[in-house]
Design a protein around this motif. Structure first.
Motif, mmCIF file in Angstrom:
data_model
loop_
_atom_site.group_PDB
_atom_site.id
_atom_site.type_symbol
_atom_site.label_atom_id
_atom_site.label_comp_id
_atom_site.label_asym_id
_atom_site.label_seq_id
_atom_site.Cartn_x
_atom_site.Cartn_y
_atom_site.Cartn_z
ATOM 1 N N GLU A 51 28.928 18.016 15.241
ATOM 2 C CA GLU A 51 30.295 17.550 14.990
ATOM 3 C C GLU A 51 30.751 16.519 16.024
ATOM 4 O OE1 GLU A 51 33.124 20.773 13.448
ATOM 5 O OE2 GLU A 51 31.729 21.929 14.695
ATOM 6 N N PHE A 52 29.871 16.113 16.920
ATOM 7 C CA PHE A 52 30.242 15.224 18.021
ATOM 8 C C PHE A 52 29.748 13.804 17.758
ATOM 9 C CE2 PHE A 52 30.057 19.512 19.570
ATOM 10 C CZ PHE A 52 31.177 19.620 20.379
ATOM 11 N N LEU A 53 30.526 12.830 18.221
ATOM 12 C CA LEU A 53 30.206 11.424 18.068
ATOM 13 C C LEU A 53 30.157 10.774 19.444
ATOM 14 C CD1 LEU A 53 32.736 10.592 15.192
ATOM 15 C CD2 LEU A 53 30.299 11.101 14.928
ATOM 16 N N ILE A 308 27.773 17.960 25.977
ATOM 17 C CA ILE A 308 28.885 18.598 25.261
ATOM 18 C C ILE A 308 29.528 19.600 26.213
ATOM 19 C CG2 ILE A 308 29.554 19.904 23.230
ATOM 20 C CD1 ILE A 308 28.268 17.081 22.742
ATOM 21 N N ALA A 309 30.829 19.433 26.456
ATOM 22 C CA ALA A 309 31.519 20.273 27.432
ATOM 23 C C ALA A 309 32.844 20.763 26.876
ATOM 24 C CB ALA A 309 31.760 19.482 28.720
ATOM 25 N N ARG A 310 33.371 21.787 27.514
ATOM 26 C CA ARG A 310 34.730 22.237 27.178
ATOM 27 C C ARG A 310 35.707 21.148 27.594
ATOM 28 N NH1 ARG A 310 31.878 26.501 29.255
ATOM 29 N NH2 ARG A 310 31.583 28.275 27.835
ATOM 30 N N ALA A 311 36.664 20.854 26.733
ATOM 31 C CA ALA A 311 37.566 19.724 26.967
ATOM 32 C C ALA A 311 38.364 19.869 28.243
ATOM 33 C CB ALA A 311 38.505 19.548 25.767
ATOM 34 N N GLN A 333 30.710 7.866 30.585
ATOM 35 C CA GLN A 333 31.713 7.649 29.544
ATOM 36 C C GLN A 333 32.310 8.998 29.126
ATOM 37 O OE1 GLN A 333 32.171 4.527 28.065
ATOM 38 N NE2 GLN A 333 30.321 3.413 28.610
ATOM 39 N N ASN A 334 33.617 9.005 28.914
ATOM 40 C CA ASN A 334 34.262 10.165 28.302
ATOM 41 C C ASN A 334 34.735 9.742 26.917
ATOM 42 O OD1 ASN A 334 35.657 12.419 27.546
ATOM 43 N ND2 ASN A 334 37.352 12.137 28.977
ATOM 44 N N PHE A 335 33.989 10.083 25.893
ATOM 45 C CA PHE A 335 34.271 9.549 24.572
ATOM 46 C C PHE A 335 35.548 10.120 23.965
ATOM 47 C CE2 PHE A 335 29.689 8.820 25.098
ATOM 48 C CZ PHE A 335 29.726 7.435 25.014
ATOM 49 N N LEU A 336 36.020 11.248 24.478
ATOM 50 C CA LEU A 336 37.304 11.772 24.017
ATOM 51 C C LEU A 336 38.431 10.825 24.431
ATOM 52 C CD1 LEU A 336 38.094 14.330 22.441
ATOM 53 C CD2 LEU A 336 38.733 15.363 24.621
ATOM 54 N N CYS A 349 32.745 15.116 24.554
ATOM 55 C CA CYS A 349 31.396 14.578 24.670
ATOM 56 C C CYS A 349 31.405 13.541 25.789
ATOM 57 C CB CYS A 349 30.957 13.950 23.346
ATOM 58 S SG CYS A 349 29.246 13.405 23.341
ATOM 59 N N VAL A 350 30.571 13.759 26.795
ATOM 60 C CA VAL A 350 30.507 12.883 27.961
ATOM 61 C C VAL A 350 29.129 12.239 27.994
ATOM 62 C CG1 VAL A 350 30.598 12.786 30.478
ATOM 63 C CG2 VAL A 350 32.135 14.320 29.228
#
Length: 462
Positions: A51-53, A308-311, A333-336, A349-350
């Motif tokens: 589910e991550f981009l 993939i990490a906890r926000a 990069q922090n894609f969020l 997602c980092v």
């Protein structure tokens, strides 16, 4: 006998898809071949992991070209979002805002080191190196030796894997143009005092940018869909392995290899190539007379390790440049922060970027080892607690950056002169096609000008 298609396009990145979209929009027959079996967009694609981009790098949608902006709006009219820019530099265990904030930089560097930087800058201006040939010399002339060593040397050598004394001054002139210490100081002071600049400032100092809601791949996947809707063909998992020019008939014959090893043959009046010059030259038969020069061109590759990490564990920056020589990671990069749609709620997602050469120790390392390295280094920087990392994935990107060494320009000039004289309907576009480290909007513009040449039936633009 008529060729199978009017235009064969090598590569479905921003340049190739821009050319394909505009040609099919004009009613022209087009076939695009793309080596990747899944993704279009080249290094501007968006990778999916569950589910991550995440991006292969981060791609701001900013351009001074009205034509490029209008084309973005035409392709993706309803899914662009405005995002604030926040980036920092990590150096000496401290974070520096980029663009600089004067008082923060003064505090972090300390009065003595700041004074030495200013004196070094003054000295460089009083006694500049005449006709600078290297990146080191060019940056030293613009900023002084001390600022070069703090804010340019380590990161640049990570990116390129070579000394700043081996990198051409062309690289600095292209990538750092429009930003001098005077404008940076004025910008830093106005920011530190909470004042806005009176006018736009340099491109590198923009405070916001546009971005597709689900990453840059959204733009190019939509462009590909529109090419197909306009009767263009895109062959995925298909590579160019042979190319010959029949001057008498006025068309090209291309040999294509599919992902399963199958062979296809296609004839075309025009070929637009965004492939690396080394690969294109090697495919042409008989070999071009400029092939020896073409094969001297080099490329830098890189690896993205997406964690993939906890926000709650993440940081606010779009990206952070890592200027610490003891860390292998070059940028984070922090894609969020690029878009809230890049990860499910509660997660982030980092991306950690490692610059390397294909075949070296980093490139050949096991994915599990690279993920552990990324977790350890993100913890040392203090951006994410490794205990909050749930999983990771690795993407290797070959030929990401054309290398600007001391012989690249002579090689590119030889290739371009040869092709212009020998192959009137072969067009080089994009970053690798032109061996020029340009941004996505510049790559698009090379394709737009090429399309104008093809539609006009003559060379309007070089």
């Amino acid at each position: 006998m008529a060729p199978d298609t009017e235009t064969l396009i090598i590569g479905a990145g921003p340049a190739g898809l821009t050319a394909g979209y505009l040609l099919t929009k004009a009613g022209r027959d087009v076939v695009i071949v793309e080596r990747d079996p899944i993704y279009v967009g080249g290094i501007s694609r968006t990778v999916r992991h569950g589910e991550f981009l995440f991006d292969i790098g981060g791609h701001r949608f900013f351009s001074k070209s009205r034509e490029v902006v209008e084309l973005w709006d035409e392709i993706l009219p309803n899914d662009m979002i405005d995002r604030p820019r926040l980036s920092r530099i990590y150096y000496g265990g401290k974070f520096y805002s980029y663009p600089l904030k004067a008082f923060e930089a003064l505090t972090n560097l300390g009065v003595f080191r700041s004074t030495v930087c200013v004196l070094s800058y003054v000295g460089a201006k009083l006694r500049p190196i005449a006709d600078p040939q290297t990146f080191h010399q060019w940056v030293r002339n613009q900023f002084g030796e001390r600022l070069f060593s703090i804010f340019f040397k380590t990161y640049t050598e990570k990116v390129w894997g070579m000394s700043c004394d081996e990198i051409s001054a062309d690289w600095a002139a292209q990538r750092i143009k429009g930003l001098d210490l005077g404008s940076a100081i004025i910008d830093a002071l106005t920011r530190s005092l909470g004042m806005k600049q009176a006018s736009g400032g340099a491109k590198t100092l923009i405070e916001s940018f546009r971005y597709p809601a689900k990453g840059p791949g959204m733009m190019w996947e939509t462009a590909a869909d529109k090419v197909r809707a306009q009767d263009g063909e895109i062959r995925m998992g298909c590579s160019l392995t042979g190319l010959s020019w029949d001057r008498a008939k006025g068309f090209w014959t291309a040999t294509l290899t599919t992902a399963d090893g199958g062979k296809q043959t296609l004839t075309a009046s025009h070929v637009i190539s965004s492939a690396p010059i080394t690969e294109l030259s090697a495919a042409i038969s008989p070999r071009p007379k400029s092939d020896p020069q073409a094969q001297t061109l080099r490329y830098r590759d890189f690896i993205t390790v997406a964690l993939i990490a906890r926000a709650s564990s993440t940081f606010p920056d779009n990206w952070v440049y890592i200027h610490d020589p003891d860390l292998k990671v070059g940028r984070v990069q922090n894609f969020l922060s690029w878009s809230p749609h890049m990860a499910p709620e509660g997660f982030a997602c980092v991306g950690l970027e490692y610059f390397c050469f294909e075949g070296d120790g980093l490139w050949t390392a096991d994915d599990a080892d690279l993920i552990e390295l990324a977790k350890r280094e993100i913890g040392l920087i203090g951006l994410v607690d490794p205990a909050d990392v749930i999983e990771g994935t690795v993407v290797r990107q070959p030929r990401a950056y054309p290398v600007y060494d001391d012989t690249y320009q002579q090689a590119v000039d030889a290739v371009r002169e040869d092709y212009e004289q020998t192959y009137p309907t072969l067009h080089l576009v994009g970053r690798n096609g032109m061996h020029k480290y340009n941004s996505q909007d510049h790559a698009m513009m090379t394709a737009m000008l090429t399309v104008q040449n093809i539609l006009a039936g003559k060379r309007l633009f070089d």
